[in-house]
Motif scaffolding. Structure first.
Motif, short mmCIF file in Angstrom:
data_model
loop_
_atom_site.label_atom_id
_atom_site.label_comp_id
_atom_site.label_asym_id
_atom_site.label_seq_id
_atom_site.Cartn_x
_atom_site.Cartn_y
_atom_site.Cartn_z
N UNK A 165 1.05 -1.10 -0.21
CA UNK A 165 0.01 0.16 -0.07
C UNK A 165 0.97 1.36 0.13
N UNK A 166 1.84 1.22 0.80
CA UNK A 166 2.84 2.36 0.73
C UNK A 166 3.40 2.58 -0.73
N UNK A 167 3.67 1.50 -1.19
CA UNK A 167 4.41 1.72 -2.56
C UNK A 167 3.44 2.45 -3.50
N UNK A 168 2.26 2.03 -3.36
CA UNK A 168 1.02 2.66 -4.26
C UNK A 168 1.03 4.09 -4.38
N UNK A 169 1.28 4.52 -2.84
CA UNK A 169 1.30 5.98 -2.71
C UNK A 169 1.96 6.79 -3.71
N UNK A 170 3.24 6.11 -3.75
CA UNK A 170 4.47 6.53 -4.68
C UNK A 170 4.04 6.99 -6.16
N UNK A 171 3.17 5.77 -6.68
CA UNK A 171 2.42 6.33 -7.89
C UNK A 171 1.43 7.05 -8.06
N UNK A 172 0.61 7.09 -6.79
CA UNK A 172 -0.67 7.91 -6.64
C UNK A 172 -0.03 9.31 -6.88
N UNK A 173 1.02 9.80 -5.99
CA UNK A 173 1.56 10.97 -5.97
C UNK A 173 1.98 11.70 -7.30
N UNK A 174 2.64 10.83 -8.18
CA UNK A 174 2.81 10.97 -9.42
C UNK A 174 1.94 11.37 -10.50
N UNK A 175 1.06 10.65 -10.40
CA UNK A 175 -0.19 10.80 -11.00
C UNK A 175 -0.97 11.57 -10.80
N UNK A 176 -1.40 12.09 -9.49
CA UNK A 176 -2.12 13.21 -9.10
C UNK A 176 -1.17 14.44 -9.45
#
Length: 302
Positions: free
Chosen positions: A197-208
């Motif tokens: 889940x914490x790795x997913x936040x890295x991708x979410x950051x760049x997408x947002x």
């Protein structure tokens, strides 16, 4: 764990119950300080901090308020929200609090309504929520574990952004800061679903960051290393592992919540007006071969 005696807010914090990693429902409660004009780099701007009201989350809220922001904090338990607001008001900071179970849409709507009623808009959103149920196997973790971890650690940040976005667009410049973890880079054996889940936040950051840049909303992610909090106590119980982690980043110590709070405050300030889409490890991995060997050793020990 050591906390400096000279910080008066620590005394109030001591009464905040631990174990806040399991969200529960609650009714909205509002408690705010007097509307005094603030001074500082974030003066009279509104900062919403969503998630745990202890450790990193508490310290981020305190630091933003010290820098002049009108703080809005939330927690899944009414008594914790009240105690945190009282602690911050006790040192003259301008804050209000509400109960919010980040996994429940109705609670998120109450949070937005309270912010609009009292603050008329949002400048900064900091998403700190995190649950880490024990899950020693990625493949064999139950559906309930995956639902809980992804709902709280990933989905809630996205939904909080979407619900507050219309009221952030009205400002000249806004910042969203997500909080990930070193577990994104180092899969921890006892909490593997948490690491995912914490790795997913890295991708979410760049997408947002790409999606929201045209709206003058900057999105960055803080990736704390080993921080001395209640959450890290299970790591400190193993002397060999803790010694390894202290040398892990090459600066021979673990971090403190204040280290995280200072960086978040910077990312919300005008000094960071050309920084977006960054996942910032605190501190960065050591570039030495020993640092990478220690990283591998830490993975094996965990």
């Amino acid at each position: 764990m050591y906390w400096p005696d000279e910080n008066p807010w620590i005394q109030a914090r001591a009464w905040v119950p631990g174990g806040l990693f399991h969200p529960c429902a609650g009714l909205s409660v509002q408690l705010s300080s007097s509307g005094v004009e603030q001074k500082g780099t974030l003066a009279n701007q509104v900062a919403v901090v969503i998630g745990p009201t202890h450790g990193i989350g508490f310290t981020i809220a305190r630091h933003l308020a010290q820098d002049g922001a009108h703080g809005v904090v939330s927690n899944q338990k009414q008594q914790n929200a009240d105690l945190v607001v009282a602690a911050l008001k006790g040192v003259g900071l301008n804050v209000m609090g509400t109960v919010c179970h980040v996994g429940k849409g109705e609670d998120r709507e109450k949070l937005v309504a309270m912010v609009l009623e009292h603050c008329r808009g949002v400048d900064f959103l900091v998403c700190v929520p995190g649950v880490n149920p024990l899950s020693e196997s990625t493949v064999w973790s139950s559906e309930q574990v995956w639902d809980k971890v992804l709902d709280v650690n990933v989905k809630s940040s996205t939904l909080n952004c979407s619900q507050l976005l219309p009221y952030m667009e009205e400002k000249a410049r806004n910042s969203v800061v997500l909080i990930s973890s070193v577990a994104a880079y180092i899969p921890l054996a006892k909490i593997r679903a948490y690491s995912v889940s914490k790795m997913a936040l890295l991708g979410l950051t760049q997408t947002l960051a790409v999606e929201l840049a045209p709206k003058n909303i900057w999105v960055n992610c803080l990736v704390p290393g080993i921080i001395n909090t209640d959450c890290s106590q299970m790591l400190s119980e193993d002397p060999t592992l803790w010694n390894c982690l202290e040398r892990f980043h090459g600066i021979q110590r673990v971090g403190w919540p204040e280290d995280c709070a200072e960086l978040v405050s910077f990312l919300c300030s005008s000094d960071a007006s050309y920084i977006t889409g960054k996942n910032i490890m605190l501190p960065s991995f050591s570039p030495t071969s020993e640092g990478y060997e220690l990283r591998a050793q830490a993975c094996l020990l965990m």
